[in-house]
Design a protein around this motif. Structure first.
Motif, PDB file in Angstrom:
ATOM      1  N   GLY A 212      30.020  43.450  54.951  1.00  0.00           N
ATOM      2  CA  GLY A 212      28.865  44.303  54.723  1.00  0.00           C
ATOM      3  C   GLY A 212      29.032  45.259  53.561  1.00  0.00           C
ATOM      4  N   THR A 213      30.062  45.074  52.757  1.00  0.00           N
ATOM      5  CA  THR A 213      30.354  46.011  51.666  1.00  0.00           C
ATOM      6  C   THR A 213      30.113  45.358  50.320  1.00  0.00           C
ATOM      7  N   SER A 214      29.320  46.005  49.474  1.00  0.00           N
ATOM      8  CA  SER A 214      29.023  45.435  48.164  1.00  0.00           C
ATOM      9  C   SER A 214      30.274  45.421  47.298  1.00  0.00           C
ATOM     10  N   VAL A 215      30.300  44.497  46.359  1.00  0.00           N
ATOM     11  CA  VAL A 215      31.442  44.346  45.457  1.00  0.00           C
ATOM     12  C   VAL A 215      31.759  45.652  44.747  1.00  0.00           C
ATOM     13  N   SER A 216      30.742  46.366  44.298  1.00  0.00           N
ATOM     14  CA  SER A 216      30.953  47.592  43.527  1.00  0.00           C
ATOM     15  C   SER A 216      31.647  48.681  44.337  1.00  0.00           C
ATOM     16  N   ARG A 217      31.543  48.630  45.655  1.00  0.00           N
ATOM     17  CA  ARG A 217      32.174  49.634  46.509  1.00  0.00           C
ATOM     18  C   ARG A 217      33.570  49.224  46.961  1.00  0.00           C
ATOM     19  N   ALA A 218      33.914  47.941  46.819  1.00  0.00           N
ATOM     20  CA  ALA A 218      35.181  47.459  47.367  1.00  0.00           C
ATOM     21  C   ALA A 218      36.190  47.025  46.324  1.00  0.00           C
ATOM     22  N   SER A 219      35.743  46.786  45.090  1.00  0.00           N
ATOM     23  CA  SER A 219      36.635  46.232  44.066  1.00  0.00           C
ATOM     24  C   SER A 219      36.647  47.100  42.815  1.00  0.00           C
ATOM     25  N   ALA A 220      37.851  47.510  42.404  1.00  0.00           N
ATOM     26  CA  ALA A 220      37.983  48.303  41.193  1.00  0.00           C
ATOM     27  C   ALA A 220      37.626  47.470  39.962  1.00  0.00           C
ATOM     28  N   GLN A 221      37.966  46.183  39.991  1.00  0.00           N
ATOM     29  CA  GLN A 221      37.612  45.258  38.915  1.00  0.00           C
ATOM     30  C   GLN A 221      36.614  44.263  39.478  1.00  0.00           C
ATOM     31  N   THR A 222      35.354  44.405  39.088  1.00  0.00           N
ATOM     32  CA  THR A 222      34.302  43.555  39.658  1.00  0.00           C
ATOM     33  C   THR A 222      34.093  42.263  38.877  1.00  0.00           C
ATOM     34  N   ASP A 223      34.763  42.119  37.743  1.00  0.00           N
ATOM     35  CA  ASP A 223      34.737  40.846  37.018  1.00  0.00           C
ATOM     36  C   ASP A 223      35.917  40.028  37.528  1.00  0.00           C
ATOM     37  N   PHE A 224      35.661  39.190  38.512  1.00  0.00           N
ATOM     38  CA  PHE A 224      36.740  38.458  39.175  1.00  0.00           C
ATOM     39  C   PHE A 224      37.367  37.392  38.289  1.00  0.00           C
ATOM     40  N   SER A 225      36.696  37.017  37.215  1.00  0.00           N
ATOM     41  CA  SER A 225      37.284  36.043  36.292  1.00  0.00           C
ATOM     42  C   SER A 225      38.489  36.622  35.564  1.00  0.00           C
ATOM     43  N   LYS A 226      38.609  37.961  35.586  1.00  0.00           N
ATOM     44  CA  LYS A 226      39.720  38.636  34.908  1.00  0.00           C
ATOM     45  C   LYS A 226      40.906  38.891  35.839  1.00  0.00           C
ATOM     46  N   ARG A 227      40.798  38.489  37.098  1.00  0.00           N
ATOM     47  CA  ARG A 227      41.843  38.800  38.058  1.00  0.00           C
ATOM     48  C   ARG A 227      43.173  38.125  37.728  1.00  0.00           C
ATOM     49  N   GLY A 228      43.163  37.112  36.893  1.00  0.00           N
ATOM     50  CA  GLY A 228      44.394  36.418  36.551  1.00  0.00           C
ATOM     51  C   GLY A 228      44.997  36.821  35.224  1.00  0.00           C
ATOM     52  N   ILE A 229      44.442  37.827  34.561  1.00  0.00           N
ATOM     53  CA  ILE A 229      44.897  38.200  33.220  1.00  0.00           C
ATOM     54  C   ILE A 229      46.388  38.537  33.186  1.00  0.00           C
ATOM     55  N   SER A 230      46.857  39.315  34.147  1.00  0.00           N
ATOM     56  CA  SER A 230      48.265  39.727  34.123  1.00  0.00           C
ATOM     57  C   SER A 230      49.220  38.561  34.381  1.00  0.00           C
ATOM     58  N   PHE A 231      48.658  37.427  34.819  1.00  0.00           N
ATOM     59  CA  PHE A 231      49.479  36.233  35.047  1.00  0.00           C
ATOM     60  C   PHE A 231      49.229  35.169  33.977  1.00  0.00           C
ATOM     61  N   ASN A 232      48.408  35.509  32.983  1.00  0.00           N
ATOM     62  CA  ASN A 232      48.039  34.580  31.907  1.00  0.00           C
ATOM     63  C   ASN A 232      47.239  33.380  32.405  1.00  0.00           C
ATOM     64  N   ILE A 233      46.470  33.593  33.461  1.00  0.00           N
ATOM     65  CA  ILE A 233      45.604  32.534  33.978  1.00  0.00           C
ATOM     66  C   ILE A 233      44.209  32.707  33.392  1.00  0.00           C
ATOM     67  N   PRO A 234      43.677  31.690  32.718  1.00  0.00           N
ATOM     68  CA  PRO A 234      42.331  31.804  32.152  1.00  0.00           C
ATOM     69  C   PRO A 234      41.274  31.811  33.233  1.00  0.00           C
ATOM     70  N   GLY A 235      40.168  32.472  32.951  1.00  0.00           N
ATOM     71  CA  GLY A 235      39.088  32.526  33.919  1.00  0.00           C
ATOM     72  C   GLY A 235      37.750  32.670  33.234  1.00  0.00           C
ATOM     73  N   GLU A 236      36.691  32.320  33.952  1.00  0.00           N
ATOM     74  CA  GLU A 236      35.345  32.493  33.413  1.00  0.00           C
ATOM     75  C   GLU A 236      34.363  32.740  34.548  1.00  0.00           C
ATOM     76  N   GLN A 237      33.303  33.446  34.212  1.00  0.00           N
ATOM     77  CA  GLN A 237      32.217  33.653  35.150  1.00  0.00           C
ATOM     78  C   GLN A 237      31.207  32.526  34.992  1.00  0.00           C
ATOM     79  N   VAL A 238      30.671  32.080  36.115  1.00  0.00           N
ATOM     80  CA  VAL A 238      29.765  30.937  36.115  1.00  0.00           C
ATOM     81  C   VAL A 238      28.522  31.280  36.935  1.00  0.00           C
ATOM     82  N   ASP A 239      27.378  30.817  36.475  1.00  0.00           N
ATOM     83  CA  ASP A 239      26.146  30.974  37.247  1.00  0.00           C
ATOM     84  C   ASP A 239      26.218  30.033  38.441  1.00  0.00           C
TER      85      ASP A 239
END
Length: 353
Positions: A212-239
């Motif tokens: 019941g919690t919106s992404v903006s209230r629960a996640s400091a980084q709301t662009d989840f495609s970037k969650r792998g940056i520190s591991f050098n994992i590429p990511g992208e946002q998709v419709d």
């Protein structure tokens, strides 16, 4: 009605030659969509409609008391799993969390077996002992349905390790939600997957609300495609509401993994129309928000409109598709209602010591 894997090429990649996957610096939202054939659009329409009608029926049966425990519906998110399955081949594995009925159907598991498991009957895919949250099919390379939030991420990474160990070119499609994305084991899995270049696609189904919690209230980084940056994992946002965009992104990610380049992250921006589970009234969002998404972004209606206007498919043909889908779902519901419950002796089978 299982989707057949196809080899049609992905749309051209922005900022990268056609022969290469996106570079590891490729981030952000990609506008790429695949050019689907008439038959591909029809197949996607059938598969998404099957999931939608199945979930609607499951909701009805839950309300009638025929389905016990928890029940999480996939209504609104159908394009994600259908588009991804179009990009896979035989042998690729799928693993997900507890919002799993759509994934099972897209993998080709019979509607009768899925529905019978929901009602706890012998003919269920886990012999009536797993219910909504725990269903498996080794034959269809579907490894669950997991009730523990985020648990499937480390297991999906293990499936990818098995592919490397067996020296095949299979890819593990590991689905989880925006809420599960904050679990610690997710990042341990990311590190291991990149370190060993494991062929796993982490598909984050961002439906905007973790329970019941919106992404903006629960996640400091709301662009989840970037969650792998520190591991050098590429990511992208998709419709994630457009099956063409999902298919195109799926092809890019699958090719990246098959080329031995390691893991890939796809953030599917999608939306669930119902509450988190059947017991959730979803009062944390407005009715206008849900209605607007239904009217403007519905994944099935997008394909339906394209079939009518671009491919000149007749209304009668689409009605026939809907009729066939309803027939399959009604037969599944009838079977799941009348199939016997497991014998009490089943309590002592399939137990690991």
């Amino acid at each position: 009605m299982a989707i057949v894997a196809r080899k049609s090429p992905a749309a051209s990649k922005i900022g990268a030659p056609k022969s290469q996957a996106p570079s590891r610096s490729a981030r952000g939202k990609s506008p790429d969509i695949a050019d689907l054939t008439r038959e591909q659009d029809l197949t996607a329409y059938r598969e998404m409609l099957l999931i939608r009608r199945f979930e609607e029926k499951a909701g009805q049966m839950y309300g009638m008391g025929l389905i016990g425990g928890f029940c999480h519906l996939y209504i609104g998110q159908e394009a994600v799993v259908v588009g991804m399955q179009m990009a896979t081949k035989e042998g690729d594995q799928v693993i997900t969390g507890y919002r799993d009925h759509g994934h099972m159907l897209a993998c080709g598991m019979e509607a009768k077996g899925v529905m019978a498991e929901l009602t706890g009957r012998r003919g269920g895919l886990s012999k009536g002992k797993g219910g909504s949250m725990h269903m498996f099919s080794k034959e269809k390379h579907f490894y669950g349905g997991h009730g523990i939030v985020g648990a499937q991420v480390s297991l999906g990474t293990g499936l990818a390790f098995a592919n490397i160990y067996r020296k095949n070119d299979n890819v593990s499609l590991t689905y989880f939600g925006d809420g599960a994305a904050n679990q610690g084991q997710v990042y341990e899995s990311f590190n291991m997957a990149e370190l060993w270049k494991l062929p796993v696609i982490y598909i984050i189904e961002n439906n905007r609300y973790a329970m019941g919690t919106s992404v903006s209230r629960a996640s400091a980084q709301t662009d989840f495609s970037k969650r792998g940056i520190s591991f050098n994992i590429p990511g992208e946002q998709v419709d994630g509401m457009d099956v063409r965009a999902v298919y195109a992104a799926g092809q890019r990610a699958v090719q990246w993994c098959r080329d031995g380049k390691g893991p890939y992250i796809l953030e599917m921006q999608t939306y669930r129309y119902r509450g988190h589970s059947m017991s959730d009234p979803a009062k944390y969002r407005s009715k206008d928000e849900v209605q607007k998404m239904r009217e403007e972004r519905d994944p099935i209606e997008q394909v339906r409109k394209r079939l009518l206007e671009h491919w000149k498919v007749s209304e009668d043909e689409l009605k026939a598709v809907d009729g066939k889908v309803r027939e399959i779902v009604n037969e599944a519901a009838e079977f799941a209602t009348n199939d016997p419950e497991p014998d009490p002796s089943e309590l002592w089978t399939d137990i690991l010591n």
